[in-house]
Design an enzyme around this catalytic site. Structure first.
Site, short mmCIF file in Angstrom:
data_model
loop_
_atom_site.label_atom_id
_atom_site.label_comp_id
_atom_site.label_asym_id
_atom_site.label_seq_id
_atom_site.Cartn_x
_atom_site.Cartn_y
_atom_site.Cartn_z
N GLY A 76 0.80 -1.23 0.00
CA GLY A 76 0.00 0.00 0.00
C GLY A 76 0.82 1.26 0.00
O GLY A 76 0.38 2.28 0.55
N GLY A 115 8.67 -0.64 9.56
CA GLY A 115 10.05 -1.03 9.29
C GLY A 115 10.67 -0.06 8.28
O GLY A 115 10.13 1.03 8.05
N GLY A 117 10.80 0.06 5.01
CA GLY A 117 9.94 0.48 3.89
C GLY A 117 8.91 1.51 4.34
O GLY A 117 8.76 2.58 3.74
N ILE A 139 10.60 -7.64 12.83
CA ILE A 139 11.26 -8.79 13.44
C ILE A 139 12.70 -8.90 12.94
O ILE A 139 13.51 -9.57 13.54
CB ILE A 139 10.50 -10.11 13.16
N ASP A 140 13.01 -8.24 11.81
CA ASP A 140 14.33 -8.39 11.20
C ASP A 140 15.44 -7.65 11.94
O ASP A 140 16.62 -7.92 11.73
CB ASP A 140 14.31 -7.89 9.74
N ARG A 175 20.10 -37.35 12.03
CA ARG A 175 19.90 -36.61 10.78
C ARG A 175 20.52 -35.21 10.86
O ARG A 175 20.83 -34.72 11.94
CB ARG A 175 18.41 -36.38 10.56
N MET A 182 13.47 -16.22 9.08
CA MET A 182 13.28 -14.94 8.36
C MET A 182 14.41 -13.96 8.68
O MET A 182 15.38 -14.32 9.35
CB MET A 182 11.93 -14.34 8.74
N GLY A 183 14.24 -12.73 8.21
CA GLY A 183 15.25 -11.70 8.51
C GLY A 183 15.65 -10.85 7.31
O GLY A 183 16.49 -9.96 7.43
N ARG A 184 15.11 -11.22 6.13
CA ARG A 184 15.49 -10.55 4.88
C ARG A 184 17.02 -10.51 4.73
O ARG A 184 17.63 -11.55 4.85
CB ARG A 184 14.86 -9.16 4.79
O1 F6P Z 1 10.26 -7.91 7.22
C1 F6P Z 1 9.61 -8.88 7.97
C2 F6P Z 1 9.47 -10.14 7.18
O2 F6P Z 1 8.84 -11.11 8.01
C3 F6P Z 1 10.77 -10.70 6.61
O3 F6P Z 1 11.55 -11.36 7.57
C4 F6P Z 1 10.26 -11.58 5.52
O4 F6P Z 1 11.18 -11.72 4.48
C5 F6P Z 1 9.04 -10.81 5.01
O5 F6P Z 1 8.64 -9.96 6.05
C6 F6P Z 1 7.91 -11.70 4.61
O6 F6P Z 1 6.93 -10.92 4.03
P1 F6P Z 1 5.45 -11.44 3.72
O7 F6P Z 1 4.70 -11.43 5.03
O8 F6P Z 1 4.92 -10.46 2.77
O9 F6P Z 1 5.58 -12.82 3.19
#
Ligand code: F6P
Length: 359
Positions: A76, A115, A117, A139-140, A175, A182-184
């Protein structure tokens, strides 16, 4: 004073705590507060349900709840708003509509919780004359100017618990368990959860990895009688001779990352011959109740944001620089991504513990 508040981008545990603290802080000063639904969408659309008056009743008992009572959206951006024209999606600047409606509803200031963006968008509105104060959410943990963003601690706790659970089944079956977090483009979640959960290998975007080194670590453990291994892979990790794993491209937003865990698992199995499984934690890291640390942090951020508005410190974000909350220019906070410094104490700790970082 009429305060508006929105929660932009992806959600993070602690958003409701921020909304509560902002609302109570503002009401206690005799101000009025309105929540905008779905980022800027509630303003842009002109839909009467797009704006929610926030009073004591509305924010009662929400600090411990995950998600956001205002809703979140990550497609958005009003400066690049995806408008469907026939078969095509055209990115269109609708920021003037948002500004006009902000004025029409008598807004005096906006608290933008987001965040990198969402805070970049907030800065652009600020440049157009909208008085904005930011609150760092993700969260990143990749925003500059703050030691922690809220949501990070919860994500790390969830990932750590998952790694603990994978340990027992990995050991039973001898194994290799690969877990993608996550974390980009920042490795904070992988590094912290990996260390806390006792991982043997942690792969982060800041350190391109050599799969041969990873396989070597697993084989060395095998030779020592440790028949299982835990490999934590940040979704943005990449091999030194390759790229990030991209799951999807979508109009009006960043690419979706995902798939590196599976790639790494396949290569480990091929190189070591060991049975290897992959777990992708995904949005479990973002859902549910915030940790106590995140609740306190989010409540502190919300209260501090109201103070910044009272001081007229627009164009600033609240930064957590222990023990204080300090105003940080939003422009500086989003100028560069805060990634894991290679010489940081946490990276050194991982190496001291014998954890392989893939290099
Ligand atoms: O920026 C937070 C985050 O959870 C990232 O860690 C992840 O890459 C992204 O958002 C996932 O985005 P979406 O919820 O659009 O799949």
């Amino acid at each position: 004073m009429h305060l508006l508040i929105n929660t932009g981008g992806g959600d993070a545990p602690g958003l409701n705590a921020v909304i509560r603290a902002v609302t109570l802080g503002a009401l206690n000063r005799g101000w009025r507060v309105t929540g905008i639904r779905y980022g800027y969408e509630g303003l842009r659309s002109g839909d009467p349900d797009g704006l929610i008056p926030l009073d004591r009743d509305r924010v009662r008992g929400i600090a411990h709840l995950g998600g956001t009572i205002l809703g979140a959206i990550n497609k958005g951006n009003p400066f690049e708003y995806p408008v469907r024209r026939g078969e095509e999606v055209v990115l269109t600047d609708v920021s003037e509509e948002v500004l006009a409606r902000f004025r029409a509803v008598g807004g005096d200031a906006l608290i933008a919780v987001g965040g990198d963006g969402s805070l970049r968008i907030a800065q652009r509105f600020c440049d157009l004359g909208l008085p904005v104060v930011g609150v760092p959410k993700t969260i990143d943990n990749d925003l500059d100017g703050t030691l922690f963003t809220f949501g990070f601690d919860t994500a790390v706790s969830v990932a750590t618990e998952a790694i603990g659970r994978l340990h027992t089944t990995a050991e039973s079956h001898r194994r290799v368990m690969v877990v993608e977090v996550m974390g980009r483009d920042a490795g904070w979640i992988a590094l912290h959860a990996g260390i806390a959960g006792g991982a043997d290998v942690i792969l982060i975007p800041e350190i391109p990895f050599d799969i041969g080194t990873v396989a070597g670590k697993i084989q060395a453990r095998e030779a020592q009688g440790r028949g299982f291994s835990i490999v934590v892979v940040a979704e943005g990790a990449m091999p030194h001779d390759g790229d990030r794993a991209i799951r999807a491209h979508e109009a009006g937003r960043d690419v979706q990352l995902g798939g590196m865990g599976a790639q790494v698992a396949e290569q480990i199995q091929a190189l070591t011959g060991k049975e290897t499984r992959t777990t992708v934690l995904g949005h479990i890291q973002r859902g549910g109740t915030p940790s106590a640390f995140d609740r306190v942090l989010a409540l502190r951020f919300g209260a501090a944001a109201v103070h910044l508005v009272a001081q007229g410190l627009f164009g600033h974000m609240v930064g957590y620089q222990p023990p204080d909350m300090v105003p940080v220019p939003i422009r500086d906070a989003v100028a560069r991504l805060r990634r894991v410094p290679l010489e940081s104490g946490t990276v050194r700790t991982a190496r001291t513990l014998g954890i392989c970082l893939g290099d």
